[in-house]
Design an enzyme around this catalytic site. Structure first.
Site, PDB file in Angstrom:
ATOM      1  CD  GLU A 311      -3.222  -0.644   2.082  1.00 34.57           C
ATOM      2  OE1 GLU A 311      -4.298  -1.238   1.952  1.00 34.57           O
ATOM      3  OE2 GLU A 311      -2.994   0.150   3.027  1.00 34.57           O
ATOM      4  CG  HIS A 340      10.600 -28.307   2.378  1.00 36.35           C
ATOM      5  ND1 HIS A 340      11.348 -29.450   2.211  1.00 36.35           N
ATOM      6  CD2 HIS A 340      11.058 -27.729   3.515  1.00 36.35           C
ATOM      7  CE1 HIS A 340      12.208 -29.571   3.208  1.00 36.35           C
ATOM      8  NE2 HIS A 340      12.049 -28.533   4.006  1.00 36.35           N
ATOM      9  CE  LYS A 449     -11.955   0.348   1.748  1.00 38.41           C
ATOM     10  NZ  LYS A 449     -11.630   1.180   2.937  1.00 38.41           N
TER      11      LYS A 449
END
Length: 471
Positions: A311, A340, A449
């Site tokens: 951000e 792994h 949003k």
């Protein structure tokens, strides 16, 4: 480099080799680096970000010593929370992004995954802790409410006391709002529900409700963005409810703030690390940063840092309005688990990433086990295995000409974790200034949003119209 023997920064695999940043690069980019150092010094002095808006995170380490970010009355309420917390059976922290990630880190480090299985006495009187509101996943919310309902029904002589700690600056973010409404609906019949909020002092929709219903309400300070809020009331209220030492946590941040003010890279490790990452990005094609703490307790630290990096530096425009598409892709990983899975790509995939290792020098507990290696057997502490795995990863990357750096804290205490988290605040502030981007806003988040809220509004309108037509 080290800060008072508590925080160690090793840039050996980021500086001074033929395949990474050179000392000559530091000279070439020194005007930009020096300007960034002056910009952050000016931010400290004025409390103003690059666009003139309020940016007050340098005041956070002194929050309990001053009344800049907190009132005297609120400070008194905060410091008394620890004992009040013991009256609750359960605390549900409801928030997302910066209102969630830092608190998850504190819980994982100082309470741990088995906290809720301890007895009240083993928790020293503190409540069970759960998180909600970090997603709009109905399955998780229903399962959480079912878990708490079962626990509540086991209390034959009284009703369970559950505190909803609602953390939302605006009070309109869909994830925490939905979680609050859903949990109230599901738990109201079986629990005594209490509310506590952390929100904007004037604009938050929760504030008028708190005043009307007389439940405690703390403030998200002006000038503190969500990803910088762990040292504000957002993190300190939660920490107090879980019995975590907030004064020590702030002292760690204060130590780093005071040790990293020099405009000379040789005396300021936060400025040096920011400069190395900046040059690696600008000159050497680094487009991704893997944050790789070693140890399960630090897994959520990677999530927290991913938000801070993404951000803050991921910006379309620079401060002059030019399109720059700045930033590095943050990748949260954990050692040894992801050695792994992801390490194969880190070592032999594209040379576009740097790995940032995090470790703890002295773990809070250890266990020696039998180890068999090439015909010899002996007892080896698991802490030694963990550190050996990290060093092996560093060496293997270096052998492939891959950049990495290593930051270690001396112990796993609130002081040292506070120092580590605040150190990253400073590296981000310095690098944002070098990139000429605003590291303290998040305009892209606001874009999605608007689209989301409009989509839901249309859905509600269609349902209402269909209901009317059916009648």
């Amino acid at each position: 480099m080290n800060l008072n023997g508590d925080l160690f920064i090793d840039v050996m695999n980021l500086l001074g080799n033929s395949w990474n940043v050179t000392k000559e690069d530091l000279v070439t980019y020194s005007p930009c680096i020096q300007q960034a150092a002056m910009d952050v010094a000016e931010l400290r002095r004025t409390g103003k970000g690059p666009d003139g808006s309020s940016v007050l995170f340098p005041y956070l380490p002194y929050l309990l010593k001053e009344n800049v970010l907190i009132s005297e009355e609120e400070k008194k309420d905060l410091l008394s929370l620890g004992e009040k917390a013991k009256s609750y059976d359960v605390v549900i922290s409801i928030g997302i992004g910066g209102s969630y990630l830092g608190n998850q880190v504190l819980f994982d480090l100082f309470c741990g995954p088995y906290w809720n299985q301890l007895t009240k006495e083993e928790r020293h009187g503190y409540p069970q802790v759960y998180f909600a509101g970090q997603n709009v996943d109905p399955v998780t919310l229903v399962e959480l409410s079912s878990c708490i309902s079962r626990e509540a029904k086991r209390l034959k002589d009284r009703r369970m006391k559950v505190l909803f700690l609602v953390i939302s600056k605006s009070g309109t973010t869909i994830e925490p709002v939905t979680a609050l409404r859903g949990l109230k609906k599901l738990l109201a019949d079986v629990c005594d529900i209490h509310l506590m909020a952390i929100t904007d002092k004037g604009k938050g929709r929760i504030r008028p409700l708190a005043e009307e219903r007389h439940f405690p309400c703390f403030t998200v300070p002006d000038g503190i963005g969500g990803r910088f809020s762990i040292f504000s009331q957002v993190g300190l209220v939660f920490a107090s409810l879980a019995g975590i030492d907030i004064e020590s946590f702030l002292k760690g941040a204060q130590m780093v703030e005071e040790a990293c003010q020099s405009e000379d890279m040789k005396e300021n490790p936060a400025l040096l690390l920011a400069a190395l990452k900046y040059i690696a990005t600008k000159k050497y094609g680094i487009t991704a940063e893997v944050i790789m703490p070693y140890g399960d307790k630090l897994r959520s630290f990677g999530w927290w840092y991913a938000q801070l990096l993404g951000e803050s530096l991921g910006k379309k425009y620079d401060m002059q309005g030019n399109v720059v598409y700045n930033g590095r892709i943050p990748v949260a990983s954990v050692g040894t688990t992801d050695m792994h899975s992801l390490t194969q790509e880190h070592q032999q995939g594209k040379k576009n990433k740097l790995i940032q290792f995090i470790s703890v020098e002295h773990l809070p507990s250890d266990l020696s086990v039998l180890c068999d290696e090439k015909g010899v057997s002996g007892m080896v502490p698991m802490s030694r295995m963990l550190d050996a795995a990290r060093r092996a990863n560093e060496e293997a990357l270096a052998n492939e000409g891959r950049m990495s750096c290593h930051i270690s804290i001396k112990e796993l205490t609130p002081f040292h974790v506070g120092a580590l988290m605040y150190f990253f605040f400073l590296t981000i502030a310095y690098e944002g200034a070098m990139e000429h981007v605003n590291a303290f806003d998040q305009p892209g988040v606001e874009d999605y949003k608007k689209i989301l809220h409009e989509d839901l509004r249309k859905y509600i309108v269609r349902n209402q119209e269909n209901a009317i037509s059916l009648n």
